[in-house]
Design a protein around this motif. Structure first.
Motif, PDB file in Angstrom:
ATOM      1  N   MET A 295       0.175  -1.653   0.540  1.00 50.11           N
ATOM      2  CA  MET A 295       1.382  -0.596   0.870  1.00 50.11           C
ATOM      3  C   MET A 295       1.793  -0.113  -0.651  1.00 50.11           C
ATOM      4  O   MET A 295       2.161   1.025  -0.839  1.00 50.11           O
ATOM      5  N   PHE A 296       1.975  -1.069  -1.626  1.00 45.81           N
ATOM      6  CA  PHE A 296       2.579  -0.501  -2.837  1.00 45.81           C
ATOM      7  C   PHE A 296       1.448   0.046  -3.732  1.00 45.81           C
ATOM      8  O   PHE A 296       1.930   1.150  -4.595  1.00 45.81           O
ATOM      9  N   VAL A 297       0.187  -0.220  -3.580  1.00 43.87           N
ATOM     10  CA  VAL A 297      -0.598   0.756  -4.073  1.00 43.87           C
ATOM     11  C   VAL A 297      -0.697   2.252  -3.701  1.00 43.87           C
ATOM     12  O   VAL A 297      -0.678   3.104  -4.589  1.00 43.87           O
ATOM     13  N   ALA A 298      -0.600   2.205  -2.433  1.00 38.62           N
ATOM     14  CA  ALA A 298      -0.218   3.630  -1.875  1.00 38.62           C
ATOM     15  C   ALA A 298       1.003   4.336  -2.424  1.00 38.62           C
ATOM     16  O   ALA A 298       1.096   5.653  -2.772  1.00 38.62           O
ATOM     17  N   MET A 299       2.000   3.820  -2.251  1.00 37.78           N
ATOM     18  CA  MET A 299       3.320   4.173  -2.414  1.00 37.78           C
ATOM     19  C   MET A 299       3.775   4.395  -3.882  1.00 37.78           C
ATOM     20  O   MET A 299       4.353   5.485  -3.991  1.00 37.78           O
ATOM     21  N   PHE A 300       3.377   3.773  -4.803  1.00 35.53           N
ATOM     22  CA  PHE A 300       3.766   4.259  -6.174  1.00 35.53           C
ATOM     23  C   PHE A 300       2.724   5.185  -6.661  1.00 35.53           C
ATOM     24  O   PHE A 300       3.297   5.973  -7.326  1.00 35.53           O
ATOM     25  N   GLY A 301       1.554   5.307  -6.068  1.00 33.86           N
ATOM     26  CA  GLY A 301       0.951   6.721  -6.296  1.00 33.86           C
ATOM     27  C   GLY A 301       1.763   7.958  -5.884  1.00 33.86           C
ATOM     28  O   GLY A 301       1.658   8.880  -6.071  1.00 33.86           O
ATOM     29  N   PHE A 302       1.935   7.766  -4.397  1.00 34.04           N
ATOM     30  CA  PHE A 302       2.722   8.788  -3.833  1.00 34.04           C
ATOM     31  C   PHE A 302       4.023   8.973  -4.599  1.00 34.04           C
ATOM     32  O   PHE A 302       4.127  10.531  -4.833  1.00 34.04           O
ATOM     33  N   TYR A 303       4.900   8.172  -5.090  1.00 35.62           N
ATOM     34  CA  TYR A 303       5.952   8.485  -5.856  1.00 35.62           C
ATOM     35  C   TYR A 303       5.814   9.273  -7.265  1.00 35.62           C
ATOM     36  O   TYR A 303       6.452  10.260  -7.546  1.00 35.62           O
ATOM     37  N   LEU A 304       4.575   8.789  -7.681  1.00 36.46           N
ATOM     38  CA  LEU A 304       3.948   9.617  -9.154  1.00 36.46           C
ATOM     39  C   LEU A 304       3.733  11.170  -8.557  1.00 36.46           C
ATOM     40  O   LEU A 304       4.087  12.019  -9.344  1.00 36.46           O
ATOM     41  N   PHE A 305       3.052  11.298  -7.564  1.00 36.63           N
ATOM     42  CA  PHE A 305       2.669  12.756  -7.304  1.00 36.63           C
ATOM     43  C   PHE A 305       3.809  13.523  -6.728  1.00 36.63           C
ATOM     44  O   PHE A 305       3.920  14.674  -7.099  1.00 36.63           O
ATOM     45  N   MET A 306       4.758  12.745  -6.106  1.00 41.09           N
ATOM     46  CA  MET A 306       5.795  13.662  -5.693  1.00 41.09           C
ATOM     47  C   MET A 306       6.621  13.949  -6.978  1.00 41.09           C
ATOM     48  O   MET A 306       7.220  15.346  -7.096  1.00 41.09           O
ATOM     49  N   SER A 307       6.951  13.278  -8.103  1.00 38.03           N
ATOM     50  CA  SER A 307       7.476  13.707  -9.207  1.00 38.03           C
ATOM     51  C   SER A 307       6.604  14.695  -9.935  1.00 38.03           C
ATOM     52  O   SER A 307       7.148  15.737 -10.299  1.00 38.03           O
ATOM     53  N   TYR A 308       5.328  14.771 -10.104  1.00 38.16           N
ATOM     54  CA  TYR A 308       4.693  15.777 -10.562  1.00 38.16           C
ATOM     55  C   TYR A 308       4.615  17.141  -9.800  1.00 38.16           C
ATOM     56  O   TYR A 308       4.843  17.973 -10.785  1.00 38.16           O
ATOM     57  N   TYR A 309       4.334  16.866  -8.656  1.00 38.22           N
ATOM     58  CA  TYR A 309       4.056  18.229  -7.870  1.00 38.22           C
ATOM     59  C   TYR A 309       5.537  18.957  -7.826  1.00 38.22           C
ATOM     60  O   TYR A 309       5.483  20.158  -7.967  1.00 38.22           O
ATOM     61  N   THR A 310       6.387  18.243  -7.389  1.00 35.65           N
ATOM     62  CA  THR A 310       7.830  19.069  -7.486  1.00 35.65           C
ATOM     63  C   THR A 310       8.425  19.539  -8.773  1.00 35.65           C
ATOM     64  O   THR A 310       8.652  20.800  -8.626  1.00 35.65           O
ATOM     65  N   GLN A 311       8.094  19.010  -9.717  1.00 39.68           N
ATOM     66  CA  GLN A 311       8.194  19.543 -11.306  1.00 39.68           C
ATOM     67  C   GLN A 311       7.437  20.415 -11.845  1.00 39.68           C
ATOM     68  O   GLN A 311       7.881  21.588 -12.166  1.00 39.68           O
ATOM     69  N   THR A 312       6.189  20.371 -11.466  1.00 39.99           N
ATOM     70  CA  THR A 312       5.016  21.311 -12.205  1.00 39.99           C
ATOM     71  C   THR A 312       4.684  22.548 -11.324  1.00 39.99           C
ATOM     72  O   THR A 312       4.750  23.455 -11.626  1.00 39.99           O
ATOM     73  N   ALA A 313       4.319  22.132 -10.020  1.00 42.39           N
ATOM     74  CA  ALA A 313       4.089  23.250  -9.100  1.00 42.39           C
ATOM     75  C   ALA A 313       5.323  24.057  -8.397  1.00 42.39           C
ATOM     76  O   ALA A 313       5.355  25.237  -8.517  1.00 42.39           O
ATOM     77  N   LEU A 314       6.516  23.055  -8.233  1.00 43.91           N
ATOM     78  CA  LEU A 314       7.726  23.925  -7.549  1.00 43.91           C
ATOM     79  C   LEU A 314       8.783  24.266  -8.496  1.00 43.91           C
ATOM     80  O   LEU A 314       9.686  24.897  -8.095  1.00 43.91           O
ATOM     81  N   LEU A 426       1.408  -6.417  -8.702  1.00 43.98           N
ATOM     82  CA  LEU A 426       0.055  -5.907  -8.736  1.00 43.98           C
ATOM     83  C   LEU A 426      -0.374  -4.626  -8.136  1.00 43.98           C
ATOM     84  O   LEU A 426      -1.044  -3.560  -8.594  1.00 43.98           O
ATOM     85  N   GLY A 427       0.209  -4.454  -6.851  1.00 47.82           N
ATOM     86  CA  GLY A 427       0.093  -3.260  -6.203  1.00 47.82           C
ATOM     87  C   GLY A 427       0.437  -2.015  -6.929  1.00 47.82           C
ATOM     88  O   GLY A 427      -0.021  -1.011  -6.809  1.00 47.82           O
ATOM     89  N   ALA A 428       1.700  -2.225  -7.381  1.00 48.65           N
ATOM     90  CA  ALA A 428       2.380  -0.953  -8.006  1.00 48.65           C
ATOM     91  C   ALA A 428       1.770  -0.534  -9.209  1.00 48.65           C
ATOM     92  O   ALA A 428       1.315   0.484  -9.539  1.00 48.65           O
ATOM     93  N   ALA A 429       1.227  -1.629 -10.110  1.00 47.85           N
ATOM     94  CA  ALA A 429       0.330  -1.229 -11.344  1.00 47.85           C
ATOM     95  C   ALA A 429      -0.833  -0.793 -11.078  1.00 47.85           C
ATOM     96  O   ALA A 429      -1.333   0.312 -11.600  1.00 47.85           O
ATOM     97  N   LEU A 430      -1.497  -0.972  -9.901  1.00 49.67           N
ATOM     98  CA  LEU A 430      -2.845  -0.691  -9.615  1.00 49.67           C
ATOM     99  C   LEU A 430      -2.869   0.698  -9.062  1.00 49.67           C
ATOM    100  O   LEU A 430      -3.475   1.481  -9.246  1.00 49.67           O
ATOM    101  N   GLY A 431      -1.599   0.868  -8.162  1.00 47.95           N
ATOM    102  CA  GLY A 431      -1.693   2.167  -7.483  1.00 47.95           C
ATOM    103  C   GLY A 431      -1.332   3.381  -8.382  1.00 47.95           C
ATOM    104  O   GLY A 431      -2.149   4.704  -8.486  1.00 47.95           O
TER     105      GLY A 431
END
Length: 532
Positions: A295-314, A426-431
């Motif tokens: 769950m943390f692998v997927a969610m920490f990647g999700f938070y990263l892309f939300m931050s990138y997408y909203t700031q760079t694309a939007l 470990l999940g957060a770092a890997l994700g």
């Protein structure tokens, strides 16, 4: 055996209060407030400094190469020392370790905020990780021993999960606001009043007694676990800038895996192991560790892309991007308190964990449909995705936190709590490393292969590719967790004989528990024949 001896499906057995009596209602809720404040500190500090890092770099003259150590120093010490922190918590007492962790975390935060150079900041961040490694398992252990009644336990773990799930989002918002309105230093200073409030709350927490014989530290296990976890976490951090094919990353991963394998071999033979293998071999606990890690692998990647997408694309500002994630935090609060908290102890853990993972996967799937031409992005894509992933996270954390300490002897509570937090780290770092690498590779391939490709279109393609992988990870987590967390817990333990009674530490020990109960029942005086 009577009806009251049987708990509902999915409930955890009561664990004795180490002081010898039940904690009062007031003491229990003060424990929840103090532990929640500490959980907020640990989770918040994982993201709040990220937003302040550019300002700190300019102020302290950090190079682009060295600035990552403001993040890595905390991750390495926290992840590497968690198992040792669990043992220290048992040896000193969970309440005492919790207090030491709070005071040390506040002091190291103040030191980092007052940093006059990069080295001082990196050292303070490393110290934060050291104290967090004792604070986190001690807090979960206190919560486990304070709340034993199923409904109260469900609410307590729901609040604990809500704070953990919302902490990352709040860190981004608080980091942006403090950096813009005050100074990057306040991203560290803010920890001091929060920690002091938790210290005041801890004065109402009942004291516990240290575990007998826990002071003998497994030196070989401690060194191997710290080096192994640190090597793996560092490899994940280095994979983002260097790539997974880098010789440095591969060497770190190979070394970390070998060190952890040696750690397992040592623990199997140790008389007082740092992490008893019975903690990991319990079926439900193994399912909880797998579910929360993925769950943390997927969610920490999700938070990263939300931050990138909203700031760079939007074109959102850092504060606007953080405020968008508040939707996710509120959904996690609802999921953990009003769904998981209320159903805790009434349904089997699988009935919360698998739907939670599936809901989060559905939220990821919505974002994979994004294109550069998409319109009404916030109401049609971002908001539904943030709600579903938040509800999923809120439904997964409480039952996995409960399963991490289910059927656990008091001697093993610190180790189980530390292993649970290590799984999250470990999940957060890997994700973060894995999904960011996938996104970067997909972006580069799109630019090289697609005609007339624009950087914006390539970035969106990279994000959706990585989120597709995250969607698959969550589905795999649901499939793996389903058979492991489908448990029906029946407990007949008398808290007064808890330490002498056989302890259900895995499926193979269930027969021992039944034989013990039959022995207790047989030893009771039986009524004689009725008088005529």
């Amino acid at each position: 055996m009577n009806a009251r001896d049987i708990e509902p499906p999915g409930a955890e057995p009561a664990i004795e209060n180490p002081t010898g009596g039940a904690a009062s209602v007031r003491q229990r809720w003060w424990t929840l407030l103090a532990v929640s404040a500490a959980q907020l500190l640990v989770v918040l500090d994982g993201t709040i400094v990220n937003i302040a890092l550019p300002s700190a770099q300019d102020a302290l003259g950090m190079s682009d190469v060295s600035r990552q150590w403001a993040i890595t120093a905390y991750a390495l010490t926290f992840g590497g020392l968690l198992l040792i922190g669990g043992r220290v918590s048992g040896a000193l007492g969970h309440r005492r370790t919790f207090l030491i962790g709070l005071v040390g975390f506040a002091a190291s935060s103040a030191l980092g905020g007052a940093a006059v150079g990069p080295e001082m900041l990196f050292g303070a961040r490393a110290l934060q990780g050291v104290f967090a490694a004792g604070l986190a398992p001690a807090g979960l252990s206190l919560l486990t021993t304070a709340f034993t009644e199923p409904r109260e336990r469900g609410l307590a773990f729901g609040v604990f999960a809500a704070v953990g799930a919302a902490g990352s989002s709040l860190g981004l918002v608080a980091g942006g606001l403090l950096t813009e309105c005050a100074s990057w230093r306040w991203c560290l200073y803010i920890n001091v009043p929060v920690a002091l409030c938790a210290v005041l709350g801890t004065t109402f927490v009942p004291p516990d007694r240290p575990i007998r014989g826990a002071g003998r530290l497994d030196i070989a296990g401690a060194l191997l676990s710290a080096a192994g976890f640190a090597a793996v976490v560092y490899a994940f951090n280095e994979a983002e800038p260097l790539g997974w094919g880098s010789a440095k990353v591969l060497a770190l991963l190979a070394g970390g895996v070998l060190l952890l394998a040696a750690f397992v071999a040592v623990e199997v033979r140790a008389s007082r192991p740092l992490l008893p293998m019975r903690v990991l071999l319990h079926r439900g606990r193994a399912g909880a560790f797998i579910a929360i890690t993925l769950m943390f692998v997927a969610m920490f990647g999700f938070y990263l892309f939300m931050s990138y997408y909203t700031q760079t694309a939007l074109g959102y500002s850092p504060v606007q991007a953080g405020l968008t994630l508040i939707i996710n935090a509120l959904a996690a609060l609802l999921g953990s308190t009003f769904i998981a908290g209320r159903l805790h102890g009434r349904v089997a853990p699988v009935m919360l964990i698998v739907p939670g993972l599936t809901a989060a996967a559905a939220g990821m799937l919505i974002l994979t449909r994004l294109t550069p031409q998409s319109t009404n992005i916030l109401p049609l894509y971002l908001a539904p995705s943030l709600v579903l992933t938040g509800l999923g996270l809120g439904c997964v954390i409480p039952p996995t936190a409960g399963l991490a300490t289910v059927h656990i002897h008091r001697d093993d509570i610190g180790a189980a709590s530390a292993a649970y937090h290590a799984s999250q780290q470990l999940g957060a770092a890997l994700g973060t490393a894995l999904l960011n690498t996938i996104a970067a590779g997909a972006t580069a391939s799109y630019l090289a292969s697609a005609r007339h490709a624009t950087p914006a279109a390539a970035s969106v393609h990279g994000y959706t590719t990585a989120l597709t992988v995250a969607f698959g990870i969550l589905l795999a987590a649901a499939c793996l967790a389903a058979p492991l967390t489908r448990t029906r817990t029946t407990t007949t333990r008398d808290p007064r004989t808890q330490e002498n009674a056989p302890d259900a530490r895995g499926p193979r020990n269930d027969s021992r528990a039944r034989r013990y109960q039959r022995g207790v029942t047989a030893s009771r005086p039986r009524p004689g024949p009725p008088h005529r």
